[in-house]
Design an enzyme around this catalytic site. Sequence first.
Site, PDB file in Angstrom:
ATOM      1  CE  LYS A  28     -26.150 -45.846  -1.985  1.00 40.62           C
ATOM      2  NZ  LYS A  28     -25.177 -47.078  -2.464  1.00 40.62           N
TER       3      LYS A  28
ATOM      4  CD  GLN B 163     -20.958 -41.608  -5.987  1.00 44.22           C
ATOM      5  OE1 GLN B 163     -19.997 -42.116  -6.857  1.00 44.22           O
ATOM      6  NE2 GLN B 163     -22.236 -41.640  -6.197  1.00 44.22           N
TER       7      GLN B 163
ATOM      8  CE  LYS C   7     -21.985 -39.169  -9.585  1.00 44.86           C
ATOM      9  NZ  LYS C   7     -21.859 -40.555 -10.128  1.00 44.86           N
TER      10      LYS C   7
ATOM     11  CE  LYS D 165     -17.816 -45.546  -8.102  1.00 44.04           C
ATOM     12  NZ  LYS D 165     -18.932 -44.899  -8.492  1.00 44.04           N
TER      13      LYS D 165
ATOM     14  N   GLY E 271     -23.116 -50.786  -6.986  1.00 44.53           N
ATOM     15  CA  GLY E 271     -22.563 -51.183  -8.223  1.00 44.53           C
ATOM     16  C   GLY E 271     -21.891 -50.229  -9.082  1.00 44.53           C
ATOM     17  CG  ASP E 272     -18.592 -47.576 -11.236  1.00 45.17           C
ATOM     18  OD1 ASP E 272     -19.240 -46.469 -10.847  1.00 45.17           O
ATOM     19  OD2 ASP E 272     -17.560 -47.637 -11.995  1.00 45.17           O
TER      20      ASP E 272
ATOM     21  CB  THR F 271     -27.342 -44.547 -13.956  1.00 38.72           C
ATOM     22  OG1 THR F 271     -27.208 -45.111 -12.659  1.00 38.72           O
ATOM     23  CG2 THR F 271     -26.217 -43.573 -14.360  1.00 38.72           C
TER      24      THR F 271
ATOM     25  CG  ASN G  63     -26.861 -50.317 -15.178  1.00 39.78           C
ATOM     26  OD1 ASN G  63     -27.000 -49.261 -15.127  1.00 39.78           O
ATOM     27  ND2 ASN G  63     -27.787 -51.187 -14.783  1.00 39.78           N
TER      28      ASN G  63
ATOM     29  CB  SER H  34     -28.447 -46.007  -4.639  1.00 34.84           C
ATOM     30  OG  SER H  34     -27.941 -47.004  -5.412  1.00 34.84           O
TER      31      SER H  34
HETATM   32  P1  NDP Z   1     -20.578 -51.719 -16.927  1.00 37.07           P
HETATM   33  O1  NDP Z   1     -19.779 -52.597 -16.603  1.00 37.07           O
HETATM   34  O2  NDP Z   1     -22.039 -52.212 -17.049  1.00 37.07           O
HETATM   35  O3  NDP Z   1     -20.456 -51.321 -18.585  1.00 37.07           O
HETATM   36  C1  NDP Z   1     -19.279 -50.374 -19.038  1.00 37.07           C
HETATM   37  C2  NDP Z   1     -19.353 -50.634 -20.575  1.00 37.07           C
HETATM   38  O4  NDP Z   1     -18.203 -49.594 -20.981  1.00 37.07           O
HETATM   39  C3  NDP Z   1     -18.959 -51.635 -21.068  1.00 37.07           C
HETATM   40  O5  NDP Z   1     -19.815 -51.600 -22.336  1.00 37.07           O
HETATM   41  C4  NDP Z   1     -17.519 -51.672 -21.363  1.00 37.07           C
HETATM   42  O6  NDP Z   1     -17.091 -52.430 -22.326  1.00 37.07           O
HETATM   43  C5  NDP Z   1     -17.384 -50.332 -21.864  1.00 37.07           C
HETATM   44  N1  NDP Z   1     -16.041 -49.757 -21.845  1.00 37.07           N
HETATM   45  C6  NDP Z   1     -15.381 -49.174 -22.847  1.00 37.07           C
HETATM   46  N2  NDP Z   1     -14.242 -49.019 -22.477  1.00 37.07           N
HETATM   47  C7  NDP Z   1     -14.120 -49.293 -21.337  1.00 37.07           C
HETATM   48  C8  NDP Z   1     -12.900 -48.879 -20.377  1.00 37.07           C
HETATM   49  N3  NDP Z   1     -11.804 -48.498 -20.666  1.00 37.07           N
HETATM   50  N4  NDP Z   1     -13.179 -49.482 -19.034  1.00 37.07           N
HETATM   51  C9  NDP Z   1     -14.140 -49.870 -19.018  1.00 37.07           C
HETATM   52  N5  NDP Z   1     -15.282 -50.042 -19.589  1.00 37.07           N
HETATM   53  C10 NDP Z   1     -15.241 -49.698 -20.783  1.00 37.07           C
HETATM   54  O7  NDP Z   1     -20.712 -50.151 -16.186  1.00 37.07           O
HETATM   55  P2  NDP Z   1     -21.794 -49.249 -15.751  1.00 37.07           P
HETATM   56  O8  NDP Z   1     -22.655 -49.026 -17.329  1.00 37.07           O
HETATM   57  O9  NDP Z   1     -22.496 -49.533 -14.841  1.00 37.07           O
HETATM   58  O10 NDP Z   1     -20.736 -47.710 -16.049  1.00 37.07           O
HETATM   59  C11 NDP Z   1     -20.537 -46.912 -16.779  1.00 37.07           C
HETATM   60  C12 NDP Z   1     -20.034 -45.772 -16.420  1.00 37.07           C
HETATM   61  O11 NDP Z   1     -21.081 -45.106 -15.840  1.00 37.07           O
HETATM   62  C13 NDP Z   1     -18.968 -45.692 -15.701  1.00 37.07           C
HETATM   63  O12 NDP Z   1     -18.330 -44.689 -15.727  1.00 37.07           O
HETATM   64  C14 NDP Z   1     -19.500 -45.581 -14.389  1.00 37.07           C
HETATM   65  O13 NDP Z   1     -18.653 -44.880 -13.235  1.00 37.07           O
HETATM   66  C15 NDP Z   1     -20.657 -44.704 -14.423  1.00 37.07           C
HETATM   67  N6  NDP Z   1     -21.820 -44.932 -13.426  1.00 37.07           N
HETATM   68  C16 NDP Z   1     -22.558 -45.899 -13.360  1.00 37.07           C
HETATM   69  C17 NDP Z   1     -23.544 -46.044 -12.554  1.00 37.07           C
HETATM   70  C18 NDP Z   1     -24.521 -47.055 -12.215  1.00 37.07           C
HETATM   71  O14 NDP Z   1     -25.592 -47.084 -11.530  1.00 37.07           O
HETATM   72  N7  NDP Z   1     -23.948 -48.274 -12.808  1.00 37.07           N
HETATM   73  C19 NDP Z   1     -24.099 -44.662 -11.841  1.00 37.07           C
HETATM   74  C20 NDP Z   1     -23.338 -43.426 -12.422  1.00 37.07           C
HETATM   75  C21 NDP Z   1     -22.425 -43.570 -13.235  1.00 37.07           C
HETATM   76  P3  NDP Z   1     -16.792 -54.087 -22.261  1.00 37.07           P
HETATM   77  O15 NDP Z   1     -17.964 -55.053 -22.153  1.00 37.07           O
HETATM   78  O16 NDP Z   1     -15.791 -54.270 -23.295  1.00 37.07           O
HETATM   79  O17 NDP Z   1     -15.896 -54.037 -20.847  1.00 37.07           O
HETATM   80  O1  2IT Z   2     -20.964 -43.580  -9.842  1.00 37.91           O
HETATM   81  C1  2IT Z   2     -22.192 -43.788  -9.245  1.00 37.91           C
HETATM   82  O2  2IT Z   2     -22.886 -42.881  -8.958  1.00 37.91           O
HETATM   83  C2  2IT Z   2     -22.505 -45.209  -9.067  1.00 37.91           C
HETATM   84  N1  2IT Z   2     -21.745 -45.992  -9.482  1.00 37.91           N
HETATM   85  C3  2IT Z   2     -23.819 -45.419  -8.507  1.00 37.91           C
HETATM   86  C4  2IT Z   2     -23.530 -45.410  -6.834  1.00 37.91           C
HETATM   87  C5  2IT Z   2     -24.570 -46.063  -5.815  1.00 37.91           C
HETATM   88  O3  2IT Z   2     -24.332 -45.969  -4.984  1.00 37.91           O
HETATM   89  O4  2IT Z   2     -25.658 -46.287  -6.380  1.00 37.91           O
END
Ligand code: NDP
Ligand code: 2IT
Length: 445
Positions: A89, A110, A113, A125, A164-165, A209, A240, A377
Amino acid sequence: MSTTKEILSNLKERNPGESEFHQAVEEVLLSLEPVLAKNPHYLNTGILERLVEPERQIIFRVPWVDDHGNVQVNRGFRIQFNSAIGPYKGGLRFHPSVYLGIIKFLGFEQIFKNSLTGLPIGGGKGGSDFDPKGKSDGEIMRFCQSFMTELYKHVGPDIDVPAGDIGVGGREIGYLFGQYKRIKNGYQGGVLTGKGLSYGGSLGRKEATGYGLIYFIKEMLRVNNYTLTGKTITISGSGNVAIHACEKAQQNGAKVIAMCDSKGYIYDENGINLDTIKQIKEIERKRISEYIKYHPKAKYNEGQKGIWSVKCDIALPCATQNDIHLEHAKQLINNGVQVIGEGANMPCTNEALKFFLEKGILVAPSKAANAGGVSVSALEMSQNSMRLSWDFEKVDEKLQNIMINIFKASDNAAKEYGMEGNYIAGANIAGFLRVANAMLEQGVV
Ligand code: NDP
Ligand code: 2IT
């Protein structure tokens, strides 16, 4: 029988050039040393050697046709890291920086976690070096369809369940799900999570998250006699995780004064207007610099890292890995920061984390603090299996309980191994023990 140092040096040799993967493994292995000293049977049974070697690594070609009729080729990945406690997952990341080392670090983290959530989910992943920025809806759809045309062979509700990520949200999950359903000629809701509400998604997944991060922090602050109310917060990212962390922090009476994207950051001393951020990022998909058009008194600065020079009580890195280096940690501490909450995966370097702990800063570590997303999830998978859906309040209540339990497990493990207050080590240890024991019971597989 190898020592942790030997395992790490062997890992670096066997996985050259994958610096993020090395970093993630190093952080975990060092924090497990007191556990291994007390319980040498984990070393005698090759648990660590098996944990750091993915069960399966899939790399594939993703060809697609752009709007000009040109053929484009990207690389797709799915790393099925560990299935000791449940189906693989973990999310999918679409970003040009994606390569094997990034997906392996994410898949490795992961495992721990998902174990911490207490739910039956293993670690995996995936993703691609595809860049969704500037692509039309049609291009995104064709890319997702091509990606799933290979991925479908390797996933399934009881096998491997992506979500997603970075770069993968509701739109992408929809296209991936549609293609999976078409190829399989059947509705298997539990193959992906983060689905739309009209076809099997869970209420509360989108928020989970960011909300979960704040629930974890609230519990950590409660036991340390500190509160969110009235505190100033900076949040990196505006995706997100960042958006929903901001929302929940504001609901708890904190003032979020800065946010960023990959190009620069905004500072609004009156407190960020989240509706504006949502409009710019979720609807228009534009740069955060647009914010000052709506709020002329706010300031925009080029350069994402500048956000760590803003004075705040609490910093929430919610963008990407290695966002806070030692120099930023020093800057934050000089400006009086009290709390770090890791919403992103591995947003602080190991040097920065060490420095925060030495200075007595409360750190909510990513494996524990951002586990709310994958937890909901798993709740989405449960609802899909039961063919029913829970209301938002029910999901949110379960999420709060899970985050409090994750905090308690991390806190207790840290205390048990003589590292009270070090929730980083505590989370690693608590996450490790469940998976390691499951692996021991299942024999050498
Ligand atoms: P999104 O794609 O929704 O948002 C990423 C954000 O980070 C954007 O604002 C992006 O800017 C910014 N950013 C700045 N620098 C970087 C870079 N070098 N590379 C990528 N993005 C950058 O992603 P999420 O919010 O889903 O994920 C953010 C973090 O949280 C990641 O580390 C992810 O692994 C982690 N995460 C996400 C989960 C989820 O449920 N979505 C769960 C647990 C962890 P810009 O718009 O300019 O690209
Ligand atoms: O980093 C993370 O935990 C995620 N991007 C979410 C993974 C998931 O299966 O919901």
